[in-house]
Design a protein around this motif. Structure first.
Motif, short mmCIF file in Angstrom:
data_model
loop_
_atom_site.label_atom_id
_atom_site.label_comp_id
_atom_site.label_asym_id
_atom_site.label_seq_id
_atom_site.Cartn_x
_atom_site.Cartn_y
_atom_site.Cartn_z
N SER A 1 -3.94 1.31 -6.05
CA SER A 1 -3.82 0.47 -4.86
C SER A 1 -4.94 -0.56 -4.75
O SER A 1 -4.78 -1.59 -4.13
N ARG B 1 3.41 7.61 3.63
CA ARG B 1 3.88 8.28 2.40
C ARG B 1 3.99 9.79 2.63
O ARG B 1 4.96 10.43 2.19
N LYS C 1 -5.27 4.32 5.28
CA LYS C 1 -4.91 5.62 5.89
C LYS C 1 -3.49 5.57 6.45
O LYS C 1 -2.75 6.53 6.38
N ARG D 1 0.81 -1.22 0.00
CA ARG D 1 0.00 0.00 0.00
C ARG D 1 0.84 1.27 0.00
O ARG D 1 0.45 2.28 -0.56
N SER D 2 1.98 1.21 0.69
CA SER D 2 2.78 2.43 0.82
C SER D 2 3.82 2.53 -0.28
O SER D 2 4.36 3.61 -0.54
N GLU E 1 -1.09 5.91 3.66
CA GLU E 1 -1.08 7.30 3.18
C GLU E 1 -0.26 8.18 4.12
O GLU E 1 0.50 9.05 3.69
N ARG F 1 0.39 11.33 -1.04
CA ARG F 1 -0.19 10.40 -0.06
C ARG F 1 -0.82 9.17 -0.71
O ARG F 1 -0.84 8.09 -0.13
N LYS F 2 -1.36 9.34 -1.89
CA LYS F 2 -2.01 8.17 -2.53
C LYS F 2 -1.06 7.49 -3.49
O LYS F 2 -0.46 8.15 -4.34
#
Ligand code: NAP
Length: 892
Positions: A878, A866, A860, A667-668, A863, A873-874
């Motif tokens: 994903s 990041r 979250k 995700r990150s 995000e 952040r996004k």
């Protein structure tokens, strides 16, 4: 009372003047109304059923269009309340035709002599609650009004046909039919030019048969639907043998299953299966011809994750292309706008092949919308189609239509149900509506209803309602009304459940999107039949939680509250853990607890693939420590997150939070290095804290060798690991580095004290217990050490720390100290974000691919990481996440 005696006894209703007096009035003589009448009589209530049709059957009375059949296997789509009835009736086909199902319902009506308490060809025109008499007053369009103590809507979910919504229908000179109101006399269609509007289940079932008769058939399709071959025939012998071998178990499994059909929860997730394995499963399901099977049994993430779902949807699309010869027609028939199952899929017999016939034309209304119906046919904005017959297969004002639109219902203080539901149906359990005493709905909005085998859901509702009425009578209560708190809680629970499946991602009649102007929202309960049943039982077990009960000679009773405050999947997990009867970890000793955890973790879904996973050693405070590194698949160098696992400083290792590390890496888009720090009791305080700091420094110094981006690192941890991450930030500040760009603290231990309210509120029942925390702390550090900020970072200096995201869970003993730490850091000037996870427990956010409602929290977190690293952040693409314990169910 034996069933035969019940049959011989009719309801003891009375007529006072022009009003019929009964205990209970029921609207609808379909599957639900018939069983309800039987059960009410058996329980000694006088009852009348009001039915608009000329005979019993409900949906099966009206939907007589060519090809109408059930699409849940008939042996599952039957009453189960009387084993003699089950033996007395044999279904001839796997999916029975409408005439056979109607015969069955007639047979049931005869067997229990139900018709004499049914007023056919009668509609209720208004229903008003008379507060002074505590009775419902009904007016009808045929005969006496009715006064009843209890009013029950057994009106079905799909019984109010939608108007055509197309101009000019009245001008058409040919014949018009609605699938949902098909004539009882023979309809002669042979040799005619027929138009069908609509390609939902009704259209898809009727189109192949209409095509066989028509001179030409033109199908007007707005949205293509997924349809799967029924492979109809005799009831499969294997399934029959299963039922007949142990009827009780078979039926009981259906009652506790997710969709009301006895299939197990599928555990394999799509990314654990190879392409060939997935195809094999799919081909087998395709050959089986069973909607519930293909909706639930291929892989666990198919109904809850867009990526897992797309794998299946692509295979179905391939099948459509294989069958339909004209590529343009095939493409027009192929759905792309919704995940498979999010809109009700259909079972078909020769549906796609029908488009290969020379006498069939498909009109794609997305490319040429209908402008009007004319005297001679249908006009689109490109062409005119002259036809003799128009068949509207345009569906229903589903779930609420038959309850709300059919007649005004006025409850307490003159409140109208249409007003109360103006922004969407509000119910408690899908059974009752606050402010409408003694009004019940069978399979109403807010219950599993159309996302289940209706036969199972109907029996459950009928039994629940009649049992409650009998218990109330026994206790002297005459009215029952849901409280607003309970109803609001149910709405929240419904919303939480709808996040577990993909239904919210499609515009369908499930969400009200098919009716112009209708309020939008997922109307059926998406949490599953078994969980729903257990909730209904829990309401009873907790003294009719959320209901106000009153009666003339008894004290009012109201146990107010919300029946489910946990997230739905967390509730399921806790239920499963209770069933597993796990030992108390703190009684196993440190090594016993470690062995237990290792075994326990073997049962969880393996995390998803990342670019690379590698193991190594690094220098801790007093020797070498193992680490595991997770690298994203994208080109590096990536920022590094130093991660500390949970386990109360006693349990776990660098691999024990593996699914979470993979998830956060994906995700990150960052490298995650999970550190195997030293544990107590072998190495008590401050070994773990000092290892955390030393490991972070080592990783920062070796960032480039690890393939990471040189410069500041980030730290993250869960539970005791979050304690180590927080301490590391304080030590790094005080000891001159390394530079830390941000800290992610998930359910952190920040103060080794046990007196905050969350310790009392959540002492037991939510996996991490108060006594487990006592045990961990005792093993890790002496009472004297607990004031040291390296054990209790809340007691340290909180100024000039890296920006933080602090995640806490509502039902966690550690909740309050996490929140306090976040607030204290913010007060000291540290940029802090908080994530307070409602309805979650200590382990929720770690249970990747099990607790799907934790997905948004982990998104979250990624995000925030990041953001700390100075990245957008996004992370693109994903995607949505999966939960093997939630499932997409079918309707019947
Ligand atoms: P439906 O699924 O709502 O399908 C209606 C169809 O008509 C859709 O294709 C819809 O297009 C189209 N439509 C509606 N209004 C239109 C308009 N103004 N112009 C053009 N097209 C229009 O209705 P249904 O087929 O009657 O089925 C409803 C439900 O009943 C099923 O989903 C199923 O649960 C149940 N059912 C079950 C069986 C069975 O078990 N055997 C059989 C029949 C029905 P859009 O998609 O674009 O709105």
């Amino acid at each position: 009372m034996p069933d035969a005696a019940v049959a011989a006894r009719s309801s003891d209703s009375t007529n006072s003047g022009t009003t019929q007096q009964v205990d209970v009035a029921v609207v609808g003589a379909g599957f639900a109304g018939l069983y309800l009448l039987h059960r009410l009589r058996k329980a000694g209530f006088s009852a009348v059923v009001i039915e608009e049709a000329g005979d019993v059957g409900g949906t099966w009375y009206w939907n007589r269009y060519p090809g109408a059949r059930c699409d849940i296997q008939t042996i599952d789509y039957s009453y189960t309340f009387d084993s003699e009835l089950e033996s007395a009736w044999q279904w001839s086909e796997k999916y029975a035709t409408q005439p056979e199902i109607l015969r069955y319902l007639g047979f049931v009506a005869d067997r229990y002599e139900l018709r004499r308490d049914i007023r056919f060809r009668t509609k209720v025109t208004a229903a008003n609650w008379d507060q002074s008499a505590e009775r419902w007053r009904l007016t009808t369009d045929n005969g006496a009004g009715i006064s009843c103590r209890t009013y029950i809507m057994a009106t079905g979910c799909l019984s109010a046909p939608k108007p055509p919504e197309i101009d000019g229908v009245k001008d058409f000179k040919g014949e018009i039919y609605f699938t949902g109101r098909w004539p009882h006399d023979e309809v002669k269609l042979a040799g005619k030019r027929i138009a069908v509007i609509g390609t939902g289940s009704s259209g898809i079932q009727s189109i192949p048969l209409l095509a066989e008769q028509a001179a030409h058939l033109t199908v007007f399709q707005r949205t293509p639907n997924f349809a799967l071959p029924a492979h109809n025939g005799p009831a499969p012998a294997e399934r029959r043998a299963l039922l007949e071998g142990d009827r009780t178990t078979y039926r009981e499994q259906a009652r506790w299953s997710l969709a009301g059909v006895p299939y197990p929860q599928q555990m394999a997730v799509s990314w654990q299966l190879s392409d060939a394995e997935r195809r094999e499963r799919f081909e087998q399901a395709w050959a089986t011809g069973d909607l519930v099977y293909i909706l639930t049994q291929l892989w666990a993430d198919q109904g809850v994750d867009v990526n897992g779902n797309a794998l299946l949807a692509d295979l179905i699309r391939e099948k459509i292309r294989d069958v339909v010869k004209d590529p343009e027609t095939a493409e027009a028939l192929t759905p792309h706008d919704h995940p498979f199952g999010a809109k009700r899929p259909c079972l078909d017999t020769n549906y796609y092949a029908t488009y290969n016939r020379p006498n069939v034309t498909l009109v794609n209304l997305r490319q040429e919308p209908i402008t009007e119906i004319t005297a001679s046919g249908i006009a689109t904005d490109k062409r005119n189609f002259d036809v003799d017959v128009i068949v509207f297969a345009t569906g229903f004002d589903a779930m609420t239509g038959a309850i709300m639109a059919v007649h005004p219902i006025t409850g307490r203080d003159g409140k109208s149900l249409s007003d109360v539901w103006a922004n969407g149906p509000q119910t408690y359990l899908g059974l009752t509506v606050s402010g409408f005493p003694n009004l019940f709905m069978i399979t109403g909005p807010g219950s599993p209803s159309v996302l289940s085998n209706m036969a199972v859901s109907i029996e459950q509702h009928v039994d629940w309602v009649v049992d409650r009425l009998a218990a109330m009578r026994e206790a002297g209560f005459t009215t029952i009304d849901a409280t607003e708190t309970a109803q609001a809680g149910w709405a929240q629970h419904m919303a939480d459940c709808s996040m577990m499946t993909l239904h919210r991602l499609a515009n369908t009649w499930y969400t009200g999107a098919n009716v112009p102007g209708k309020a939008q929202g997922v109307m059926p309960y998406t949490g599953g039949v078994g969980p729903y049943r257990s909730i209904c039982n829990e309401v009873v077990g907790r003294g009719m939680l959320g209901f106000k009960l009153s009666g003339p000679d008894v004290a009012e009773q109201c146990n107010d509250g919300e029946v489910v405050r946990l997230q739905p999947d967390v509730r399921l997990v806790l239920g499963m853990l209770v069933e597993m009867n796990l030992p108390q970890i703190e009684q196993l000793g440190a090594q016993g607890a470690r062995d237990f955890l290792t075994e326990f973790n073997k049962g969880r879904p393996a995390g998803r693939p990342v670019g690379e996973v590698g193991d190594g050693v690094l220098h801790g405070a007093d020797g070498l420590l193992s680490y595991r590194l997770y690298r994203p698949a994208t080109p590096g160098p990536h920022p590094i997150v130093v991660y500390f696992h949970g386990g109360g400083w006693v349990l776990g290792d660098e691999q024990s939070d593996d699914p979470f590390c993979r998830d956060i890496c994906r995700r990150s888009g960052m490298i995650v290095v999970s550190v195997g720090y030293r544990h107590a009791p072998e190495h008590r305080f401050p070994a773990a804290a000092e290892d955390g700091y030393a490991a972070t420094r080592w990783i920062a110094e070796h960032a480039a060798e690890l393939g990471g981006k040189p410069g500041p690192v980030l730290v993250a941890g869960w539970s005791a690991g979050a304690n180590i991450a927080a301490v590391t930030c304080q030590l790094a500040r005080d000891r001159g580095g390394p530079q830390i760009a941000g800290q992610l603290l998930i359910c952190p231990v920040t103060d080794c004290r046990f007196d905050r309210p969350s310790y009392t509120d959540n002492a037991v029942g939510y996996f991490l217990t108060r006594s487990m925390m006592f045990w961990f702390c005792d093993i890790y550090c002496s009472p004297a050490d607990r004031t040291d900020p390296r054990a209790s970072p809340l007691r340290g200096n909180l100024a000039n720390l890296p920006p933080a995201l602090v995640a806490t869970c509502e039902f966690d003993p550690l909740r309050d100290e996490g929140i306090e730490y976040a607030e204290a850091m913010a007060a000291a000037g540290v940029p802090v974000e908080q994530l307070q996870a409602r309805g979650h427990i200590h382990t929720s956010l770690m249970m990747v691919d099990v607790v799907v409602t934790g997905v948004s929290g982990r998104a979250k977190m990624a995000e925030a990481l990041r953001g700390f690293a100075g990245l957008p952040r996004k992370l693109e693409a994903s995607g949505e996440e999966a939960s093997p314990i939630a499932v997409n169910a079918a309707a019947g």
